[in-house]
Design an enzyme around this catalytic site. Structure first.
Site: not given
Ligand code: AMP
Length: 398
Positions: A198, A355, A378
């Site tokens: 996100k 992350g 973090g």
């Molecule tokens: P973050 O913790 O914000 O770095 O997000 C990591 C997560 O984003 C992982 O679990 C990925 O599976 C998810 N992710 C990455 N690209 C996509 C996408 N196009 N649609 C859904 N989830 C995604």
């Protein structure tokens, strides 16, 4: 990089050295299941012990919130640390007061002692000056080797640096130097890869990076928010439609700062998010109402590869697609391997962290060849956001 002192600047022989380490390791059935965090502080601990210091380890474990919670005792971690160091590590059941003082008094030069979980006292997280003084009573010198907790102004990570001569441990030093080489004082052009789910969780990070890097590659679920803001169809993809204005504002800020934003040119879609789903690589405009964008496409990867060719520094946070489920790991894996290969060839410096990044790079088999992988979570993200980390600031001020 702001100045800080290291173990090269001090004679520790015979001194009581209070070392803040991060030993918040994963445990199951009273046993440590991943020793990465212990491994990282081995160089500092062995060096201090070899130089004849009385080495006193301070750490936290879990979130006991100021109460004594026996399941969150550091005793099993002390045993695991002793096994890894191949030297005895004594244990004191309290990090302050009589028990700590008695244990410290029995130390000979070169001995190691671990103090019980600092968070068993409310004063730790409150950075209470009285509690910090009680900790300081057992040391002549303070060494912070826990970058991963330095975004918290706690007594053992910040307060102590004002009470005792303070030094960065070897792991802290390596982290600060790597971060400085990535964003503080980098070789240009600098390219940042930011992916993940996100935009909303990475707003500060994106806003900081557009002012610092030359190229910003946006991938993962968050790219969908940008594509939608630019009027592209995203079907039923993960997308924060309410953040259109925010996305446009970030693009404007990037333009003003001369930062080139690189968004996907094509995408991999599926009707369902599951292993073995029928995945297709299609142009942006071809995304149908029932499609989900789950990875970047081959043209996007080709363009990224061209950008990498003359890039000197890469900073990476977050996966380019839903990498946990193949084939949607292809974008992340391909790009990560290229960065690893260019790093190995001595053509660029690469720093990654935060992350899921570690898991994604491990999956690509790329982590060993990156210049530096931060395990700080973090603290690494706050640093990417451009925030001053209290524990690091206190070290520089000391
Ligand atoms: P973050 O913790 O914000 O770095 O997000 C990591 C997560 O984003 C992982 O679990 C990925 O599976 C998810 N992710 C990455 N690209 C996509 C996408 N196009 N649609 C859904 N989830 C995604």
């Amino acid at each position: 990089m702001s100045a800080f002192k290291t173990l090269d600047d001090v004679d520790v022989k015979g001194k009581r050295v209070l070392v803040r380490v991060d030993l918040n390791v994963p445990m199951a059935d009273g046993k440590v299941t991943d020793t990465t965090r212990i491994d990282r502080v081995v160089p500092t601990l062995t060096e201090l012990s070899d130089k004849g210091a009385k080495v006193i380890l301070m750490a936290h474990f879990g979130r006991p919130k100021g109460a004594v919670v026996p399941e969150m005792s550091l005793k099993p971690v002390a045993e695991a640390t002793a096994a890894i160091l191949s030297r005895p590590v004594a244990f004191a059941g309290n990090c302050i007061g009589e028990e700590a003082a008695t244990a410290v008094a029995t130390l000979a030069d070169g001995d190691l002692l671990m103090l019980e979980n600092a968070r068993f006292h409310k004063g730790e997280e409150a950075n209470d000056p009285e509690f910090a003084k009680a900790l300081a009573a057992n040391g002549d010198i303070y060494v912070n080797d826990a970058f991963s907790v330095s975004h918290r102004a706690h007594a053992s990570s910040e307060g102590l640096a004002h009470l005792l001569p303070a030094y960065a441990g070897r792991s802290m030093e390596a982290e600060l130097r790597a971060l400085d080489a990535a964003l503080g004082n980098p070789q240009r052009p600098v390219l940042a890869v930011v992916g993940g789910a996100k935009v909303s969780t990475k707003l500060d990070l994106l806003e900081n990076l557009v002012g610092k890097v030359d190229r910003l590659v946006i991938g993962g679920g968050m790219a969908n928010t940008f594509l939608a803001a630019m009027g592209k169809p995203v079907g039923k993809s993960l997308c924060e439609h309410d953040l259109g204005d925010t996305a446009r504002r970030i693009l404007e800020a990037a333009k003003a700062a001369g930062c080139e934003v690189i968004l996907p040119k094509d995408v991999v879609v599926a009707k369902e998010f599951k292993a073995g789903a029928d995945a297709r690589c299609i142009p942006l405009d071809a995304v149908a109402d029932d499609d989900m964008i789950l990875d970047v496409g081959t043209d996007s990867l080709g363009s990224l590869a061209v950008h990498m060719e003359d890039t000197k520094t890469v900073v990476w946070n977050g996966p380019l697609g839903a990498f946990e489920i193949p084939p949607f790991d292809n974008g992340t894996v391909t790009a990560a391997r290229q960065v690893a290969m260019l790093t190995k060839a001595g053509r660029l410096t690469s720093v990654a962290g935060g992350g899921d990044t570690l898991a994604a790079l491990n999956q690509a088999g790329a982590s060993d060849d990156f210049s530096y992988i931060s395990t700080a979570g973090g603290a690494f993200l706050e640093w990417l956001e451009g925030k001053e980390l209290p524990g690091v600031k206190a070290l520089s001020a000391s």
